[in-house]
Enzyme design. Structure first.
Site, PDB file in Angstrom:
ATOM      1  N   ARG A  70       0.833  -1.212   0.000  1.00 34.47           N
ATOM      2  CA  ARG A  70       0.000   0.000   0.000  1.00 34.47           C
ATOM      3  C   ARG A  70       0.864   1.257   0.000  1.00 34.47           C
ATOM      4  O   ARG A  70       0.542   2.241  -0.665  1.00 34.47           O
ATOM      5  CB  ARG A  70      -0.943  -0.022   1.209  1.00 34.47           C
ATOM      6  CG  ARG A  70      -2.053  -1.057   1.023  1.00 34.47           C
ATOM      7  CD  ARG A  70      -3.002  -1.075   2.188  1.00 34.47           C
ATOM      8  NE  ARG A  70      -3.590   0.226   2.446  1.00 34.47           N
ATOM      9  CZ  ARG A  70      -4.052   0.619   3.636  1.00 34.47           C
ATOM     10  NH1 ARG A  70      -3.992  -0.197   4.673  1.00 34.47           N
ATOM     11  NH2 ARG A  70      -4.585   1.810   3.790  1.00 34.47           N
ATOM     12  N   GLN A 101      -9.188  10.526   7.583  1.00 36.74           N
ATOM     13  CA  GLN A 101      -9.038   9.156   8.083  1.00 36.74           C
ATOM     14  C   GLN A 101      -7.982   8.421   7.263  1.00 36.74           C
ATOM     15  O   GLN A 101      -7.664   7.280   7.544  1.00 36.74           O
ATOM     16  CB  GLN A 101     -10.368   8.407   7.961  1.00 36.74           C
ATOM     17  CG  GLN A 101     -11.488   8.988   8.788  1.00 36.74           C
ATOM     18  CD  GLN A 101     -12.835   8.428   8.351  1.00 36.74           C
ATOM     19  OE1 GLN A 101     -13.281   7.401   8.831  1.00 36.74           O
ATOM     20  NE2 GLN A 101     -13.482   9.100   7.424  1.00 36.74           N
ATOM     21  N   ASN A 102      -7.492   9.093   6.227  1.00 40.65           N
ATOM     22  CA  ASN A 102      -6.572   8.410   5.313  1.00 40.65           C
ATOM     23  C   ASN A 102      -5.165   8.329   5.886  1.00 40.65           C
ATOM     24  O   ASN A 102      -4.710   9.238   6.579  1.00 40.65           O
ATOM     25  CB  ASN A 102      -6.558   9.107   3.961  1.00 40.65           C
ATOM     26  CG  ASN A 102      -7.921   9.032   3.297  1.00 40.65           C
ATOM     27  OD1 ASN A 102      -8.755   8.231   3.708  1.00 40.65           O
ATOM     28  ND2 ASN A 102      -8.159   9.869   2.306  1.00 40.65           N
ATOM     29  N   HIS A 119      -6.239   8.344  11.726  1.00 43.56           N
ATOM     30  CA  HIS A 119      -5.906   6.915  11.699  1.00 43.56           C
ATOM     31  C   HIS A 119      -4.422   6.669  11.425  1.00 43.56           C
ATOM     32  O   HIS A 119      -4.052   5.590  10.959  1.00 43.56           O
ATOM     33  CB  HIS A 119      -6.783   6.187  10.664  1.00 43.56           C
ATOM     34  CG  HIS A 119      -8.221   6.104  11.069  1.00 43.56           C
ATOM     35  ND1 HIS A 119      -9.250   5.767  10.205  1.00 43.56           N
ATOM     36  CD2 HIS A 119      -8.820   6.316  12.272  1.00 43.56           C
ATOM     37  CE1 HIS A 119     -10.404   5.775  10.861  1.00 43.56           C
ATOM     38  NE2 HIS A 119     -10.169   6.116  12.106  1.00 43.56           N
ATOM     39  N   THR A 196     -16.275   9.246   2.528  1.00 44.72           N
ATOM     40  CA  THR A 196     -16.183   8.287   3.635  1.00 44.72           C
ATOM     41  C   THR A 196     -17.522   7.577   3.805  1.00 44.72           C
ATOM     42  O   THR A 196     -18.585   8.185   3.634  1.00 44.72           O
ATOM     43  CB  THR A 196     -15.751   8.961   4.960  1.00 44.72           C
ATOM     44  OG1 THR A 196     -15.868   8.003   6.016  1.00 44.72           O
ATOM     45  CG2 THR A 196     -16.569  10.191   5.300  1.00 44.72           C
ATOM     46  N   ASN A 221     -20.267  12.190  -2.010  1.00 42.43           N
ATOM     47  CA  ASN A 221     -20.078  10.737  -2.094  1.00 42.43           C
ATOM     48  C   ASN A 221     -20.967  10.216  -3.226  1.00 42.43           C
ATOM     49  O   ASN A 221     -22.117  10.630  -3.319  1.00 42.43           O
ATOM     50  CB  ASN A 221     -20.497  10.100  -0.749  1.00 42.43           C
ATOM     51  CG  ASN A 221     -19.959   8.693  -0.573  1.00 42.43           C
ATOM     52  OD1 ASN A 221     -20.059   7.859  -1.478  1.00 42.43           O
ATOM     53  ND2 ASN A 221     -19.389   8.420   0.587  1.00 42.43           N
TER      54      ASN A 221
END
Ligand code: OAD
Length: 254
Positions: A70, A101-102, A119, A196, A221
């Site tokens: 990744r 959150q990435n 995160h 998200t 989204n």
């Protein structure tokens, strides 16, 4: 996509905008999301094996190799128009807080300052036992699609395995980042939730905190999420298309 005047007015009057992003903001850079039905990481792999302390203890080579794959994908790609549009919006707003959150660094590489990472980061590994930071050798790893088993490096201090610097299931969010993110959500006049699924707590609480504080909540989204009912505006589409359109509207209105 048509952006309503009332949304542009709300953004134009905001003294503090929070942008809250998830994996969807990096999707158009070629980074897979977690839960998309066709190519989501958690539909292809076992989340508990790859994203929990127990999974790492059970098979460190499997986990380390997957995160190296990744990291390679992130290093090989570039920010997309969504990341760049967020930088443009910050230039139009008296104050912006960007919470992600990435675990990639695409917001930073687009030029966003002070990004709050809830995160953690693929780029900040540390010792599994003593938490001493580990510095990757320079360059981009060369890993096969999907990753391979790869023994993690050892800590120079205590010889324990090095772990990825991301928050795993069952772990707490970094305290300082979470405090700042909550404060920003409670203080802002508008919150944009971008890409998200709004399923992972406690991060998913932020838009609700903002809504309860009276902020305008905007969701970007292509799909439906549990936030649909809370959001004042649901802009259905890809972040790399909707955000530049929104930015153009803000520029025109301002
Ligand atoms: P998810 O994979 O759960 O959700 C990605 C969201 O992005 C979905 O709602 C998609 O509809 C949307 N999406 C896909 N392509 C998009 C695009 N081009 N533009 C805008 N949106 C798009 O990812 P997150 O919500 O970020 O945690 O997941 C939250 C957390 O779950 C992650 O941070 C990760 C994972 O477990 C950790 O690793 C701790």
């Amino acid at each position: 996509m048509e952006i309503s005047d009332s949304l542009l007015a709300a953004l134009g009057q905001s003294r503090h905008i929070v942008v809250f992003t998830g994996a969807g903001v990096s999707a158009e850079s070629g980074i897979p999301t977690f839960r998309d039905a066709l190519d989501g990481l958690w539909t292809r792999y076992e989340a508990t094996q790859l994203a929990s302390p127990e999974g790492f203890e059970n098979d460190p080579a499997l986990v380390w190799g997957w995160y190296e794959w990744r990291r390679m994908k992130v290093l090989r790609t570039r920010p997309n128009p969504a990341h760049h549009a967020i930088v443009g919006m910050a230039g139009l707003s008296p104050r912006m807080t960007l919470v992600t959150q990435n675990v990639d660094d695409l917001h930073e590489r687009a030029g966003s300052p002070g990004v709050i990472h809830l995160h953690g980061s693929l780029h900040e590994p540390r010792c599994f036992a003593c938490s001493l930071p580990y510095a990757f050798p320079p360059g981009i790893p060369d890993e096969p699609e999907g990753g391979r088993r790869l023994e993690p490096p050892r800590c120079g201090h205590c010889d324990s395995p090095i772990r990825p610097g991301v928050v795993w299931f069952g772990e707490c969010l970094p305290e300082d980042a979470w405090r700042k993110a909550r404060q920003a959500a409670q203080d802002c006049d508008a919150l944009l939730s971008v890409g998200t699924s709004s399923l992972v707590w406690p991060a998913a609480e932020l838009p609700e905190l903002a809504a309860r504080g009276g902020a305008t909540v905007v969701q970007i989204n292509p799909g439906e999420t549990p936030l649909d009912g809370w959001a004042d505006f649901n802009l259905r589409g890809k972040a790399g298309e909707v955000l530049p359109t929104l930015l153009a509207g803000m520029r025109k209105a301002g």
